[in-house]
Design an enzyme around this catalytic site. Structure first.
Site, PDB file in Angstrom:
ATOM      1  CE  LYS A 181      -3.938  -1.262   2.774  1.00  0.00           C
ATOM      2  NZ  LYS A 181      -4.319  -1.184   4.125  1.00  0.00           N
TER       3      LYS A 181
ATOM      4  NE  ARG B 258      13.523 -10.125  11.202  1.00  0.00           N
ATOM      5  CZ  ARG B 258      12.585  -9.287  10.814  1.00  0.00           C
ATOM      6  NH1 ARG B 258      13.059  -8.080  10.465  1.00  0.00           N
ATOM      7  NH2 ARG B 258      11.163  -9.654  10.198  1.00  0.00           N
TER       8      ARG B 258
ATOM      9  CB  SER C  31      13.048  -3.069   4.995  1.00  0.00           C
ATOM     10  OG  SER C  31      13.995  -3.932   4.613  1.00  0.00           O
TER      11      SER C  31
END
Ligand code: PNS
Length: 173
Positions: free
Chosen positions: A43, A93, A131
C-alpha cells in the site's frame, strides 16, 4: 557433485545490514546465490523502485564472486524453476518470524516440491532490524548508523528530502 543454486528473495526496501549479514552467510553455504528483489504491491507503493533496490544491492555485494542480484515478478517458485535453483534462503530473526515463514515455505513446497527452503539466522545484533523500521526511523530523521550501509543511508536521506512537503511561508505584516 551437485551444484546448489539458492535464491534469496525479498523486498529489500531498503537492504539492511541484517540482509547483508545473511547474504555473507548464504554465499559460503551455496555454490551460487541469487539475491532476488520482488516487485511488491505494498500500500502506498515502495520507498525505492526495484531498479534502485537492485543497484544498491549490487553495490553492496560486488566483491562476492558467487552472488548476483536480479529482480522478479510473479510467483517465487516460477522464478526458481526459471533459474534452475534448488533452494530458497530466508532469514529468521525471532520466533515471531517463524509462523509466516513456515506458511510460506510449506506453500512454496506444495507449489514446487523440488525446491527446499533453508532458514538462517542473522547475527543477534540485527534481530530487531527490519526495512520497515529503517524507513520509519529515516522518515523522522533518526540515526541510521549500524542499521544500513552508508550508501543506503545517503539514498534514504535524499529520498526523504524529496518527499518532504515544501515549507509554508507565513506572510509577515
Ligand atoms: O522481504 P519480504 O517482503 O518478507 O519478502 C517476501 C517475498 C517477496 C519473498 C514473498 O512475498 C514472495 O515470495 N513473493 C512472490 C510471490 C509468491 O510467490 N507468493 C507466494 C509465496 S507462498
Amino acid at each position: 557433485m551437485k551444484q546448489i543454486t539458492a535464491i534469496y528473495p525479498g523486498s529489500f526496501d531498503p537492504v539492511t545490514n541484517g540482509h547483508l549479514d545473511l547474504i555473507h552467510r548464504g554465499c559460503k553455504l551455496f555454490d551460487r546465490l541469487i539475491v532476488a528483489v520482488a516487485q511488491n504491491q505494498e500500500k502506498g507503493g515502495p520507498f525505492f523502485s526495484v531498479e534502485e533496490r537492485v543497484e544498491m544491492l549490487q553495490a553492496m555485494t560486488s566483491e562476492l564472486e558467487n552472488v548476483t542480484v536480479d529482480a522478479f515478478e510473479g510467483l517465487l517458485m516460477t522464478y526458481c524453476i526459471e533459474k534452475r535453483a534448488n533452494a530458497v534462503l530466508r532469514g529468521i530473526r525471532a520466533v515471531s518470524d517463524y509462523e509466516f515463514e513456515l506458511q510460506m515455505a510449506l506453500m512454496n513446497r506444495k507449489i514446487e516440491p523440488s525446491v527446499e527452503t533453508v532458514f538462517m539466522m542473522p547475527a543477534e545484533k540485527y534481530s530487531y532490524l527490519s526495512s520497515r523500521i529503517v524507513r520509519e526511523i529515516a522518515s523522522f530523521g533518526g540515526p541510521l548508523s549500524g542499521l544500513v550501509p552508508e550508501l543506503v543511508e545517503e539514498h534514504l536521506r535524499r529520498r526523504i528530502a524529496e518527499k518532504r512537503p515544501a515549507t509554508i511561508e507565513i506572510p509577515t505584516k
